[in-house]
Design a protein around this motif. Structure first.
Motif, PDB file in Angstrom:
ATOM      1  N   ASP A  53       0.835  -1.207   0.000  1.00 26.80           N
ATOM      2  CA  ASP A  53       0.000   0.000   0.000  1.00 26.80           C
ATOM      3  C   ASP A  53       0.872   1.260   0.000  1.00 26.80           C
ATOM      4  O   ASP A  53       0.551   2.245  -0.675  1.00 26.80           O
ATOM      5  CB  ASP A  53      -0.906   0.025   1.229  1.00 26.80           C
ATOM      6  CG  ASP A  53      -1.975  -1.049   1.203  1.00 26.80           C
ATOM      7  OD1 ASP A  53      -2.453  -1.385   0.117  1.00 26.80           O
ATOM      8  OD2 ASP A  53      -2.330  -1.555   2.293  1.00 26.80           O
ATOM      9  N   THR A  77       2.594   1.777  -3.461  1.00 31.56           N
ATOM     10  CA  THR A  77       1.664   2.139  -4.528  1.00 31.56           C
ATOM     11  C   THR A  77       0.833   3.373  -4.191  1.00 31.56           C
ATOM     12  O   THR A  77      -0.158   3.659  -4.850  1.00 31.56           O
ATOM     13  CB  THR A  77       0.743   0.957  -4.859  1.00 31.56           C
ATOM     14  OG1 THR A  77       0.078   0.515  -3.664  1.00 31.56           O
ATOM     15  CG2 THR A  77       1.546  -0.208  -5.428  1.00 31.56           C
ATOM     16  N   HIS A  78       1.231   4.109  -3.156  1.00 29.16           N
ATOM     17  CA  HIS A  78       0.611   5.400  -2.805  1.00 29.16           C
ATOM     18  C   HIS A  78      -0.875   5.250  -2.483  1.00 29.16           C
ATOM     19  O   HIS A  78      -1.690   6.112  -2.805  1.00 29.16           O
ATOM     20  CB  HIS A  78       0.817   6.414  -3.941  1.00 29.16           C
ATOM     21  CG  HIS A  78       2.252   6.809  -4.142  1.00 29.16           C
ATOM     22  ND1 HIS A  78       2.766   8.026  -3.744  1.00 29.16           N
ATOM     23  CD2 HIS A  78       3.294   6.137  -4.702  1.00 29.16           C
ATOM     24  CE1 HIS A  78       4.053   8.093  -4.051  1.00 29.16           C
ATOM     25  NE2 HIS A  78       4.391   6.955  -4.635  1.00 29.16           N
ATOM     26  N   ARG A  79      -1.229   4.150  -1.807  1.00 31.14           N
ATOM     27  CA  ARG A  79      -2.630   3.892  -1.457  1.00 31.14           C
ATOM     28  C   ARG A  79      -2.884   3.917   0.048  1.00 31.14           C
ATOM     29  O   ARG A  79      -3.949   3.506   0.509  1.00 31.14           O
ATOM     30  CB  ARG A  79      -3.066   2.523  -2.004  1.00 31.14           C
ATOM     31  CG  ARG A  79      -3.057   2.445  -3.526  1.00 31.14           C
ATOM     32  CD  ARG A  79      -3.524   1.093  -4.015  1.00 31.14           C
ATOM     33  NE  ARG A  79      -2.700   0.010  -3.470  1.00 31.14           N
ATOM     34  CZ  ARG A  79      -2.883  -1.278  -3.764  1.00 31.14           C
ATOM     35  NH1 ARG A  79      -3.853  -1.643  -4.576  1.00 31.14           N
ATOM     36  NH2 ARG A  79      -2.092  -2.203  -3.238  1.00 31.14           N
ATOM     37  N   GLY A  90      -6.908   3.787   0.120  1.00 30.92           N
ATOM     38  CA  GLY A  90      -7.166   2.632  -0.736  1.00 30.92           C
ATOM     39  C   GLY A  90      -7.121   2.913  -2.215  1.00 30.92           C
ATOM     40  O   GLY A  90      -7.227   1.986  -3.031  1.00 30.92           O
ATOM     41  N   THR A  91      -6.962   4.171  -2.598  1.00 28.74           N
ATOM     42  CA  THR A  91      -6.840   4.528  -4.006  1.00 28.74           C
ATOM     43  C   THR A  91      -5.504   5.241  -4.208  1.00 28.74           C
ATOM     44  O   THR A  91      -4.985   5.868  -3.283  1.00 28.74           O
ATOM     45  CB  THR A  91      -7.986   5.457  -4.455  1.00 28.74           C
ATOM     46  OG1 THR A  91      -7.937   6.672  -3.689  1.00 28.74           O
ATOM     47  CG2 THR A  91      -9.334   4.796  -4.242  1.00 28.74           C
ATOM     48  N   PRO A  92      -4.947   5.177  -5.406  1.00 33.40           N
ATOM     49  CA  PRO A  92      -3.646   5.824  -5.615  1.00 33.40           C
ATOM     50  C   PRO A  92      -3.747   7.343  -5.552  1.00 33.40           C
ATOM     51  O   PRO A  92      -4.584   7.948  -6.226  1.00 33.40           O
ATOM     52  CB  PRO A  92      -3.223   5.338  -7.006  1.00 33.40           C
ATOM     53  CG  PRO A  92      -4.484   4.930  -7.688  1.00 33.40           C
ATOM     54  CD  PRO A  92      -5.398   4.448  -6.613  1.00 33.40           C
ATOM     55  N   GLY A 132      -2.376   1.042 -10.434  1.00 31.44           N
ATOM     56  CA  GLY A 132      -3.369   2.100 -10.311  1.00 31.44           C
ATOM     57  C   GLY A 132      -2.940   3.315 -11.098  1.00 31.44           C
ATOM     58  O   GLY A 132      -1.748   3.604 -11.219  1.00 31.44           O
TER      59      GLY A 132
END
Length: 370
Positions: free
Chosen positions: A104, A107-109, A145-147, A284
């Motif tokens: 996480d 991936t910048h989440r 949870g999102t980039p 993402g």
């Protein structure tokens, strides 16, 4: 300086740009570990020409370097991609962050591009203060949870995780032991006085513009991601150069950047082929990143090619990282090519600068003719 015949036109273009006063800096291109071009030009600082060992701030290109450390540690079984950060950093679990994993973060989440609670100007320069901000924060609901590009928190978040997993005293010591010394790469973070003395002085068309622009929308995610800075920072201060800011205060030669980024693709690199393949997979993409406002496609700790904003050449499989002011490093797996560029005159463009893009374009023109 090194210039192979096939890249002579690129060297000539760089020299003309320096002579015109539009740039000063260094450029290196390598293929499978062999140096094809390593050139410098212009003044590093008043009275001193740019030398092969001149260090220049490469800003967010630093993120890719720390990401390489993460992949090296994954390959060495020091940590796994699915390792919860809180398992090596227990204080991080507060605020509902116990399930956030190393993947996480890469991936910048993680939802921590901004932090919860009040921050003070200058907090960025103190590692312990930034660590405590991250520990007590709750992920931003709109980002979790999102980039979303972790602008100034990525280095502290990833760096503290890796430091604890390795049992290291500091991130610089860990980077030196695992990457820089084995690779012979002249990359530094948290510069000593002697290292600051050989660093390039950066110039900007309008040194006040960046921080004054934050006042136009102080509650924006971008402004909040920058709130830790000293508002008078010109990126030449001893405080900036001496701080360990894994998101942006790395200083390097162009050859060091080409050497380090080559590890993502070369044979016999510091990370194995399976790690090289996996890290470059899309994890993402944002057509307009909520922090930077440009399209970004994320791999595992690196950016995937996405011209014109992130321009790593014509091969869509190229990966790399852009840095504020125009610094850039990338690698092309099909050609075994790596590229490192640092500049003393900062661009104000978000994403690949026009100067960097022109260098990349001419590089591939040279290779096509060879």
């Amino acid at each position: 300086m090194i210039v192979t015949p096939e890249l002579a036109p690129l060297a000539e273009h760089f020299a003309r740009t320096v002579e015109s006063g539009a740039d000063r800096g260094a450029l290196c291109v390598m293929r499978n570990g062999a140096v094809l071009l390593d050139i410098q030009g212009g003044a590093a600082r008043p009275g001193a020409p740019w030398a092969p060992d001149t260090l220049a701030c490469c800003f967010s290109v630093t993120k890719g370097v720390i990401s390489l450390l993460a992949h090296h540690m994954v390959a060495s079984d020091d940590i796994a991609l699915d390792t919860p950060v809180a398992s090596v950093w227990p204080e991080f679990a507060a605020g509902g962050k116990d399930a956030i994993t190393l993947l996480d973060v890469l991936t910048h989440r993680a939802g921590l591009a901004v932090v919860s609670g009040a921050v003070a100007e200058g907090d960025l320069y103190d590692w312990g203060t930034m660590v405590r901000h991250l520990e007590r924060s709750t992920p931003e609901a709109s980002l979790f949870g999102t980039p979303a590009y972790h602008n100034m928190t990525y280095g502290h978040l990833l760096g503290e995780t890796l430091r604890r997993a390795a049992g290291a005293r500091s991130l610089p010591e860990l980077l030196m032991e695992r990457l820089f010394e084995p690779l012979g790469a002249d990359f530094r973070i948290g510069l000593s006085e002697s290292e600051q003395a050989r660093s390039a002085r950066l110039t900007q068309a309008d040194p006040k513009a960046l921080f004054e622009a934050l006042d136009d929308a102080p509650e924006s995610l971008f402004a909040r991601s920058m709130a830790f800075f000293d508002r008078h920072e010109d990126f030449n201060s001893p405080r900036w150069r001496g701080a360990v800011i894994g998101s942006g205060s790395g200083h390097a030669t162009a050859r060091a950047l080409a050497t380090v980024y080559g590890q993502f693709i070369w044979d016999n690199a510091i990370i194995p082929p399976d790690r090289q393949r996996d890290l470059s997979k899309l994890h993402g993409a944002t057509p307009k990143d909520p922090i930077l406002g440009i399209p970004i496609s994320f791999g595992q700790g690196i950016e995937l090619n996405g011209p014109p904003d992130l321009d790593f050449g014509p091969n869509r499989k190229a990966i790399g990282h852009w840095g504020a002011g125009g610094a850039q490093a990338f690698c092309d797996p099909d050609l075994g090519l790596s590229f490192g560029y640092v500049t003393g005159h900062m661009s104000d463009r978000m994403g690949s600068s026009s100067r960097a893009r022109r260098l990349v374009h001419i590089l591939y023109e040279c290779l096509d003719r060879a």
